[in-house]
Design an enzyme around this catalytic site. Structure first.
Site, PDB file in Angstrom:
ATOM      1  N   CYS A  82      -0.553   4.145   2.140  1.00 25.21           N
ATOM      2  CA  CYS A  82      -0.343   3.966   3.582  1.00 25.21           C
ATOM      3  C   CYS A  82       1.120   4.213   3.952  1.00 25.21           C
ATOM      4  O   CYS A  82       1.405   4.843   4.971  1.00 25.21           O
ATOM      5  CB  CYS A  82      -0.696   2.538   4.021  1.00 25.21           C
ATOM      6  SG  CYS A  82      -2.121   1.830   3.210  1.00 25.21           S
ATOM      7  N   ASP A  83       2.036   3.705   3.150  1.00 24.15           N
ATOM      8  CA  ASP A  83       3.434   3.630   3.593  1.00 24.15           C
ATOM      9  C   ASP A  83       4.422   4.506   2.819  1.00 24.15           C
ATOM     10  O   ASP A  83       5.568   4.648   3.239  1.00 24.15           O
ATOM     11  CB  ASP A  83       3.917   2.166   3.509  1.00 24.15           C
ATOM     12  CG  ASP A  83       3.076   1.253   4.391  1.00 24.15           C
ATOM     13  OD1 ASP A  83       2.607   1.734   5.443  1.00 24.15           O
ATOM     14  OD2 ASP A  83       2.884   0.081   4.026  1.00 24.15           O
ATOM     15  N   CYS A 113       0.829  -1.209   0.000  1.00 21.70           N
ATOM     16  CA  CYS A 113       0.000   0.000   0.000  1.00 21.70           C
ATOM     17  C   CYS A 113       0.862   1.257   0.000  1.00 21.70           C
ATOM     18  O   CYS A 113       1.429   1.641   1.028  1.00 21.70           O
ATOM     19  CB  CYS A 113      -0.923  -0.013   1.215  1.00 21.70           C
ATOM     20  SG  CYS A 113      -2.014   1.421   1.264  1.00 21.70           S
TER      21      CYS A 113
END
Ligand code: FAD
Ligand code: NAP
Length: 316
Positions: free
Chosen positions: A140-141, A137
């Site tokens: 997200c990261d 992701c």
């Protein structure tokens, strides 16, 4: 007597939420959406969405995009139960939805919209370093690697779109792909080509993660001639496709309805499965275009079918 709901929807991505909107707005009284996490589905992992008709805002992420879907669906009476569904069975014309933890619910109709899950590529260190540098992701990261180099594995739409997203945050993005042609849409490939800090590493696979007790440090990459080189980057994003989430329809090694060789549920144009009253929508069905707009379209079709099924009292 045990309560019987009109419609159980399993999965709260675009397919399930749209089914909920149409089922409640179409007059069904007890419609429950079982979603094991927060509703929204896979698209909440995306950094942007530019192909949903009428939505043309590059500043909004997939998460922002799905926010109003929930609000709209719940305003018409859709109920959300944050539960994982273990199985769906049909007995005496009614469905039993068994929930994790032991409870169950009876329903006249079921719409399954459980989508798919990112696949693992299978290289050494992928599992060991998952969550410690290996990610599926970028939204997200990606920020963790601001101004640092990262590596992306895959040559599909997800890999290339996320590579472009990462290229706006990270110093360099190395895209490793096992062939020299991409599965992604030509316009996306062009965007990648136009990014100076995206470097293509083609005809190559990841041999193993180079890591230490802090996490990923880099990757060893092997090309088609067997040559091995190291790419040093603390972030490794794996985008190599998805598995169909069909376990709720499994009974032992068999399925309660017809599926194809890849485990995708076989439906007709009405989203009807081989079991009456059971519908499958979105990424989990055969020939799914795997798009938000098509999952939503499927959800509306299935809900309208469920309404007719109940009006015709086929569950009796
Ligand atoms: P999903 O969105 O996968 O939702 C399924 C839901 O079911 C999940 O929330 C899951 O938690 C839940 N669930 C699963 N099993 C159970 C269970 N047993 N019990 C309870 N709940 C369960 N499409 C586009 O159109 N445009 C794009 O730009 C685009 N970008 C993308 C970017 C990324 C990074 C990814 C991964 C996908 C992208 N897609 C895009 C594809 C799109 O997200 C999917 O096609 C769409 O989300 C499919 O919707 P769905 O409702 O079928 O399933
Ligand atoms: P995908 O299209 O299946 O692509 C997976 C990629 O990973 C392929 O390039 C594949 O290589 C590679 N791969 C698979 N297994 C591998 C392994 N073990 N090691 C190394 N590489 C491996 O998956 P996706 O990109 O996630 O897309 C899924 C679906 O969602 C697609 O239908 C896509 O069109 C859709 N989607 C659409 C959009 C959009 O429309 N904007 C955005 C994202 C996703 P090969 O090419 O050699 O097989």
């Amino acid at each position: 007597m045990e309560k019987i709901i009109d419609c159980a929807i399993i999965g709260g991505g675009p397919g399930g939420l749209t089914a909920g909107l149409y089922a409640t707005r179409g007059g069904l009284k007890d419609v429950v959406l079982f979603e094991m996490g927060m509703p929204g589905g896979q698209i909440t992992q995306s950094s942007e969405i530019e192909n949903y008709p009428g939505f043309f805002d590059h500043t909004k992420s997939g998460m922002d995009f799905m926010d109003t879907w929930q609000e709209q669906c719940f305003s018409f009476g859709l109920k959300h139960e944050m539960k994982k569904v273990d199985s769906v069975r049909k007995e005496n014309k009614l469905f039993t939805i068994s929930l994790e933890g032991g409870n169950s619910v009876k329903a006249k109709t079921v719409i399954v919209a459980t989508g798919s899950t990112p696949k693992r590529a299978g290289f050494n260190g992928e599992d060991e370093f998952f969550g410690r540098g290996v990610s599926t992701c970028a939204t997200c990261d990606g920020f963790f690697y601001k101004n640092k180099p990262v590596t992306v594995l895959g040559g599909g739409d997800t890999a290339l779109e996320e590579a472009v997203y990462l290229s706006n945050i990270c110093s360099d993005v190395y895209v490793i792909h096992r062939r020299d042609e991409f599965r992604a849409a030509p316009s996306t490939v062009e965007r990648v080509m136009n990014k100076e800090n995206i470097h293509l590493v083609l005809d190559s696979v990841i041999e193993e993660v180079i890591g230490d007790n802090m996490g990923v440090v880099g990757v060893k990459v092997k090309n088609k001639d067997g040559e091995i080189k190291s790419i040093m980057s603390p972030g490794l994003f794996v985008f190599v496709g998805h598995n169909v989430n069909n376990s709720v329809l499994k009974e032992g090694s068999k399925f309660i309805c017809d599926v194809n060789e890849n485990g995708q549920v076989i439906v007709n144009l009405k989203m009807q499965t081989s079991v009456e009253g059971l519908y499958a929508v979105g990424d989990m069905r055969i020939d799914a275009p795997k798009q938000v707009v098509s999952a939503a379209g499927d959800g509306s079709i299935a809900a309208l079918q469920a309404i007719s099924y109940i009006q015709e009292e086929k569950y009796l």
